[in-house]
Design a protein around this motif. Structure first.
Motif, short mmCIF file in Angstrom:
data_model
loop_
_atom_site.label_atom_id
_atom_site.label_comp_id
_atom_site.label_asym_id
_atom_site.label_seq_id
_atom_site.Cartn_x
_atom_site.Cartn_y
_atom_site.Cartn_z
N LEU A 282 85.98 59.61 7.37
CA LEU A 282 85.95 58.16 7.25
C LEU A 282 87.30 57.56 7.62
N TYR A 283 88.38 58.06 7.03
CA TYR A 283 89.71 57.52 7.30
C TYR A 283 90.15 57.80 8.74
N THR A 284 89.77 58.97 9.25
CA THR A 284 90.11 59.32 10.63
C THR A 284 89.38 58.37 11.59
N THR A 285 88.12 58.11 11.33
CA THR A 285 87.34 57.21 12.17
C THR A 285 87.91 55.80 12.16
N ALA A 286 88.25 55.31 10.97
CA ALA A 286 88.78 53.95 10.85
C ALA A 286 90.11 53.79 11.59
N GLY A 287 91.04 54.72 11.36
CA GLY A 287 92.33 54.65 12.04
C GLY A 287 92.21 54.81 13.54
N THR A 288 91.32 55.72 13.96
CA THR A 288 91.12 55.98 15.38
C THR A 288 90.53 54.77 16.08
N LEU A 289 89.56 54.12 15.45
CA LEU A 289 88.93 52.93 16.03
C LEU A 289 89.95 51.82 16.28
N ILE A 290 90.83 51.60 15.31
CA ILE A 290 91.85 50.57 15.46
C ILE A 290 92.75 50.87 16.66
N TRP A 291 93.22 52.10 16.74
CA TRP A 291 94.10 52.53 17.84
C TRP A 291 93.39 52.40 19.19
N ASN A 292 92.16 52.90 19.26
CA ASN A 292 91.42 52.89 20.52
C ASN A 292 91.08 51.47 20.98
N ILE A 293 90.57 50.65 20.06
CA ILE A 293 90.21 49.27 20.40
C ILE A 293 91.43 48.50 20.90
N LEU A 294 92.56 48.68 20.23
CA LEU A 294 93.78 47.97 20.61
C LEU A 294 94.23 48.33 22.01
N LEU A 295 94.37 49.63 22.29
CA LEU A 295 94.90 50.04 23.60
C LEU A 295 93.91 49.81 24.74
N VAL A 296 92.64 50.04 24.49
CA VAL A 296 91.64 49.81 25.54
C VAL A 296 91.55 48.32 25.86
N SER A 297 91.53 47.49 24.84
CA SER A 297 91.43 46.03 25.05
C SER A 297 92.66 45.50 25.77
N LEU A 298 93.83 45.98 25.39
CA LEU A 298 95.07 45.53 26.05
C LEU A 298 95.10 46.00 27.50
N GLY A 299 94.60 47.20 27.75
CA GLY A 299 94.54 47.70 29.12
C GLY A 299 93.64 46.85 29.99
N ALA A 300 92.50 46.44 29.44
CA ALA A 300 91.58 45.57 30.17
C ALA A 300 92.18 44.18 30.37
#
Length: 202
Positions: A143-161
């Protein structure tokens, strides 16, 4: 390394992204701060979409985290205690009781540590090992791994786009952030280690 990463993502799309992020978690030197912003950039010029990139990146991260959790579980407290009671312990000046104290600390504070460390390059992968070693409840770890990973991934992918052709600037910023965070964590670990050593001697 960078050209190989970009080539794999351009050629294989989502499966390539999953594979690279999985490797990034198991072998931290592969930089997610390059993979994710470039994945966001590809959503502008290819059939890839931001939700898909985030999904497959998160899936790859979780797969890698589970592997390292398993490695930590194999290096359980008992085996590590036996290890430090030998020559390794003498070299590192560690005792079996030190492992026990560290294990207790992770059990009490490890949950939030897992969450926050998923947003710190290099450490985001390695944190899975002590989680497995301390036998952190797998459902909570996941649960904690998923939550932290989602934040990191959404941030960098969105900024890249968002940055488009300038996606490499995000990769550079993320790299600088990782350097700062590693220094901060290093200082914190050193301070904590000194404090722990002093308490042990008193």
């Amino acid at each position: 390394m960078k050209s190989l990463i970009l080539s794999v993502m351009e050629q294989y799309g989502y499966p390539g992204l999953f594979f690279l992020i999985f490797l990034e978690n198991v072998f931290p030197p592969i930089p997610s701060e390059v993979i994710l912003p470039f994945g966001g950039f590809l959503t502008i010029h290819t059939s890839l979409h931001i939700p898909g990139v985030v999904f497959f990146a998160t899936l790859g991260s979780l797969a890698g985290a589970v592997v390292l959790y398993g490695v930590g579980a194999l290096l359980n407290r008992e085996r590590l205690t036996k290890l430090v009671e030998g020559k390794v312990g003498k070299i590192l000046r560690l005792k079996g009781e030190d492992i026990a104290k560290a294990d207790v600390w992770f059990r009490s504070k490890g949950r939030i540590t897992v969450f926050f460390c998923r947003c710190v390059p290099v450490v985001r992968s390695l944190i899975s090992i002590p989680a497995g070693m301390s036998r952190m409840k797998f459902s909570l770890f996941f649960l904690y791994t998923t939550a932290g990973t989602l934040i990191w991934n959404i941030l960098l992918v969105s900024l890249g786009a968002f940055m488009g052709e300038s996606w490499e600037y995000i990769a550079w910023l993320a790299g600088e952030y990782s350097h700062v965070m590693l220094i901060v964590l290093g200082i914190s670990a050193l301070s904590g280690g000194i404090g722990f050593y002093i308490r042990r001697k008193t």
